[in-house]
Design a protein around this motif. Structure first.
Motif, short mmCIF file in Angstrom:
data_model
loop_
_atom_site.label_atom_id
_atom_site.label_comp_id
_atom_site.label_asym_id
_atom_site.label_seq_id
_atom_site.Cartn_x
_atom_site.Cartn_y
_atom_site.Cartn_z
N ILE A 1 -9.66 -1.33 2.66
CA ILE A 1 -9.10 -1.50 1.32
C ILE A 1 -9.34 -2.89 0.76
O ILE A 1 -9.22 -3.11 -0.43
N LEU A 2 -9.68 -3.84 1.63
CA LEU A 2 -9.90 -5.21 1.17
C LEU A 2 -11.23 -5.74 1.71
O LEU A 2 -11.26 -6.52 2.66
N PRO A 3 -12.35 -5.31 1.18
CA PRO A 3 -13.64 -5.82 1.64
C PRO A 3 -13.71 -7.33 1.44
O PRO A 3 -13.16 -7.88 0.49
N ALA A 4 -14.39 -8.00 2.34
CA ALA A 4 -14.39 -9.46 2.37
C ALA A 4 -14.84 -10.08 1.06
O ALA A 4 -14.33 -11.11 0.64
N GLN A 5 -15.80 -9.46 0.36
CA GLN A 5 -16.33 -10.05 -0.87
C GLN A 5 -15.49 -9.74 -2.09
O GLN A 5 -15.72 -10.32 -3.15
N GLY A 6 -14.52 -8.82 -1.97
CA GLY A 6 -13.77 -8.44 -3.15
C GLY A 6 -12.26 -8.56 -3.02
O GLY A 6 -11.53 -7.99 -3.82
N SER A 7 -11.79 -9.30 -2.03
CA SER A 7 -10.36 -9.37 -1.77
C SER A 7 -9.59 -9.94 -2.94
O SER A 7 -8.58 -9.39 -3.38
N LEU A 8 -10.03 -11.06 -3.48
CA LEU A 8 -9.32 -11.70 -4.58
C LEU A 8 -9.35 -10.82 -5.84
O LEU A 8 -8.37 -10.75 -6.57
N LEU A 9 -10.48 -10.15 -6.08
CA LEU A 9 -10.58 -9.25 -7.22
C LEU A 9 -9.60 -8.10 -7.08
O LEU A 9 -8.92 -7.72 -8.05
N VAL A 10 -9.51 -7.53 -5.87
CA VAL A 10 -8.56 -6.45 -5.63
C VAL A 10 -7.13 -6.93 -5.88
O VAL A 10 -6.32 -6.24 -6.50
N LEU A 11 -6.82 -8.14 -5.42
CA LEU A 11 -5.48 -8.70 -5.61
C LEU A 11 -5.14 -8.81 -7.09
O LEU A 11 -4.07 -8.39 -7.53
N VAL A 12 -6.07 -9.33 -7.88
CA VAL A 12 -5.82 -9.52 -9.32
C VAL A 12 -5.66 -8.18 -10.02
O VAL A 12 -4.74 -7.98 -10.83
N VAL A 13 -6.56 -7.22 -9.72
CA VAL A 13 -6.53 -5.92 -10.39
C VAL A 13 -5.25 -5.17 -10.06
O VAL A 13 -4.57 -4.62 -10.94
N VAL A 14 -4.88 -5.14 -8.78
CA VAL A 14 -3.69 -4.39 -8.37
C VAL A 14 -2.43 -5.03 -8.94
O VAL A 14 -1.51 -4.33 -9.40
N LEU A 15 -2.35 -6.36 -8.93
CA LEU A 15 -1.19 -7.04 -9.50
C LEU A 15 -1.08 -6.78 -11.00
O LEU A 15 0.02 -6.57 -11.53
N ALA A 16 -2.22 -6.78 -11.69
CA ALA A 16 -2.20 -6.49 -13.13
C ALA A 16 -1.70 -5.07 -13.39
O ALA A 16 -0.90 -4.84 -14.31
N ALA A 17 -2.16 -4.12 -12.57
CA ALA A 17 -1.70 -2.73 -12.73
C ALA A 17 -0.20 -2.62 -12.44
O ALA A 17 0.53 -1.90 -13.14
N ALA A 18 0.26 -3.33 -11.40
CA ALA A 18 1.68 -3.29 -11.06
C ALA A 18 2.54 -3.88 -12.17
O ALA A 18 3.61 -3.34 -12.49
N LEU A 19 2.09 -4.96 -12.78
CA LEU A 19 2.85 -5.57 -13.87
C LEU A 19 2.87 -4.67 -15.10
O LEU A 19 3.87 -4.62 -15.83
N ALA A 20 1.78 -3.93 -15.33
CA ALA A 20 1.76 -2.97 -16.43
C ALA A 20 2.78 -1.85 -16.18
O ALA A 20 3.53 -1.45 -17.09
N LEU A 21 2.84 -1.35 -14.95
CA LEU A 21 3.85 -0.35 -14.59
C LEU A 21 5.26 -0.92 -14.71
O LEU A 21 6.20 -0.22 -15.09
N TYR A 22 5.40 -2.20 -14.39
CA TYR A 22 6.69 -2.88 -14.49
C TYR A 22 7.16 -2.89 -15.94
O TYR A 22 8.35 -2.64 -16.22
N ALA A 23 6.24 -3.17 -16.86
CA ALA A 23 6.58 -3.17 -18.29
C ALA A 23 6.97 -1.76 -18.76
O ALA A 23 7.93 -1.58 -19.53
N LEU A 24 6.25 -0.74 -18.30
CA LEU A 24 6.58 0.63 -18.66
C LEU A 24 7.94 1.03 -18.10
O LEU A 24 8.72 1.73 -18.76
N SER A 25 8.22 0.59 -16.88
CA SER A 25 9.52 0.86 -16.27
C SER A 25 10.64 0.23 -17.09
O SER A 25 11.70 0.84 -17.28
#
Length: 213
Positions: free
Chosen positions: A176-200
């Motif tokens: 789930i966290l390939p070495a070359q994309g770890s930071l990108l995954v972190l940013v994308v998932v956090l952004a999605a979580a914050l969007a869900l947080y706003a909807l909540s």
């Protein structure tokens, strides 16, 4: 709004400061377990900090604070938003504690990789936010007593999920966290979580006061 936040801060200090103290203790214990590559105690500390808004809301509902709020010059968005801001503060504190624990573990054991760091920060953020995303709207709609059963179910599911990744070791993290994309995954998932947080938050505003009816 400032008064609501001050009230929540006072309640946090008086009633649930033990959550913060236990979370800090869990992070310290997690520093030593990182010698074996396990971040379980850090995740548990984040989970505890994520309970703060639910606990404060339970105090409000038990004391019928919403009836008192009706006489105050504040909107539903502000009343509900205060709890969600507390949740974001809990996430920020959990992330800071996790980074300090990971830095200490790296200095002591030298076992902290970039992937472990990103995975731990991501998991801690998800644990502090996910409970509030699901449970705060349910608490505003059905009340704390009914919503807590959903909370127990969520804890069981998260416990199984965390146990899987601890037992799977690095192979699960690699998937789930390939070495070359770890930071990108972190940013994308956090952004999605914050969007869900706003909807909540919007859903909680729509359901505000339903539990008292």
């Amino acid at each position: 709004m400032k008064g609501l936040l001050l009230k929540d801060a006072y309640q946090t200090w008086c009633y649930i400061r033990w959550i913060i103290l236990v979370s800090i203790a869990m992070m310290l214990v997690g520093t030593f377990f990182m010698k074996e590559g396990s971040n379980f105690f850090m995740l548990y500390g984040g989970l505890l900090l994520g309970m703060s808004p639910m606990t404060l809301l339970a105090y409000d509902q038990n004391s019928r604070f919403s009836a008192y709020c009706a006489a105050l010059p504040v909107t539903k968005e502000q009343i509900v938003g205060g709890k969600y801001l507390i949740g974001l503060c809990g996430m920020a504190l959990a992330e800071l504690l996790s980074m300090a624990a990971l830095a200490a573990a790296q200095l002591l054991w030298g076992t902290v990789t970039v992937q472990i760091t990103v995975a731990t920060l991501l998991q801690v953020a998800m644990l502090t936010l996910l409970g509030n995303i699901i449970l705060l709207p349910l608490t505003y709609r059905f009340g704390y007593q009914k919503a807590r059963y959903v909370y127990y179910l969520c804890i069981g599911l998260l416990g199984g999920f965390m146990g899987y990744f601890v037992s799977s070791g690095d192979s699960a993290l690699d998937s789930i966290l390939p070495a070359q994309g770890s930071l990108l995954v972190l940013v994308v998932v956090l952004a999605a979580a914050l969007a869900l947080y706003a909807l909540s938050w919007r859903l909680s505003v729509a359901w505000y006061g339903k539990a008292e009816q």
